[in-house]
Design a protein around this motif. Structure first.
Motif, PDB file in Angstrom:
ATOM      1  N   GLU A  41      34.460  39.032  41.980  1.00  0.00           N
ATOM      2  CA  GLU A  41      35.912  38.975  41.800  1.00  0.00           C
ATOM      3  C   GLU A  41      36.268  38.514  40.391  1.00  0.00           C
ATOM      4  O   GLU A  41      37.174  39.075  39.752  1.00  0.00           O
ATOM      5  N   ALA A  44      35.619  41.304  37.850  1.00  0.00           N
ATOM      6  CA  ALA A  44      36.676  42.325  37.925  1.00  0.00           C
ATOM      7  C   ALA A  44      37.960  41.818  37.273  1.00  0.00           C
ATOM      8  O   ALA A  44      38.619  42.561  36.530  1.00  0.00           O
ATOM      9  N   ASN A  45      38.327  40.564  37.527  1.00  0.00           N
ATOM     10  CA  ASN A  45      39.541  39.992  36.929  1.00  0.00           C
ATOM     11  C   ASN A  45      39.424  39.913  35.414  1.00  0.00           C
ATOM     12  O   ASN A  45      40.375  40.236  34.696  1.00  0.00           O
ATOM     13  N   ARG A  47      37.546  41.735  33.463  1.00  0.00           N
ATOM     14  CA  ARG A  47      37.531  43.086  32.891  1.00  0.00           C
ATOM     15  C   ARG A  47      38.906  43.742  32.907  1.00  0.00           C
ATOM     16  O   ARG A  47      39.156  44.664  32.135  1.00  0.00           O
ATOM     17  N   ARG A  48      39.796  43.284  33.773  1.00  0.00           N
ATOM     18  CA  ARG A  48      41.173  43.800  33.727  1.00  0.00           C
ATOM     19  C   ARG A  48      41.882  43.303  32.478  1.00  0.00           C
ATOM     20  O   ARG A  48      42.785  43.937  31.960  1.00  0.00           O
ATOM     21  N   ILE A  49      41.483  42.125  31.997  1.00  0.00           N
ATOM     22  CA  ILE A  49      42.109  41.535  30.814  1.00  0.00           C
ATOM     23  C   ILE A  49      41.396  41.968  29.539  1.00  0.00           C
ATOM     24  O   ILE A  49      42.029  42.307  28.546  1.00  0.00           O
ATOM     25  N   PRO A  51      38.726  44.583  28.024  1.00  0.00           N
ATOM     26  CA  PRO A  51      37.903  45.787  28.201  1.00  0.00           C
ATOM     27  C   PRO A  51      36.517  45.607  27.561  1.00  0.00           C
ATOM     28  O   PRO A  51      36.295  44.691  26.768  1.00  0.00           O
TER      29      PRO A  51
END
Length: 68
Positions: A41, A44-45, A47-49, A51
Motif C-alpha cells: 500500500e 502504491a501511495n 508512486r502516485r506522488i 513517478p
C-alpha cells in the motif's frame, strides 16, 4: 499536524539515501514509515506522488524525534 493548526518541534536524527522506494521500505521497515499501511500500500501511495523517473533521483529516509 496535518489538517490542524497544531505543530511540534522535531530533531533530525539521521538521513539515509536509498536507490528505490522498495529499498527504502525494506531498509527502514514499512511500520517505521507508516504503521497503518502494508508495504504494498505504501509503495502504491508513494508512486502516485512520485513517478519512477523522479524515483531515479534518489529516495531519502529521514529519521526524526520529537523534542520536549
Amino acid at each position: 499536524m496535518k489538517g490542524t493548526d497544531r505543530s511540534c518541534i522535531a530533531r533530525v536524527t539521521r538521513i539515509a539515501e536509498c536507490a528505490s522506494f522498495e529499498e527504502l521500505l525494506d531498509a527502514e521497515g514499512p511500520s517505521h514509515v507508516n504503521p497503518e499501511a502494508s508495504s504494498e500500500e505504501q509503495l502504491a501511495n508513494i508512486r502516485r506522488i512520485y513517478p519512477r523517473d523522479k524515483e531515479g533521483l534518489g529516495c531519502p529516509a529521514i529519521g526524526i524525534e520529537l523534542v520536549d
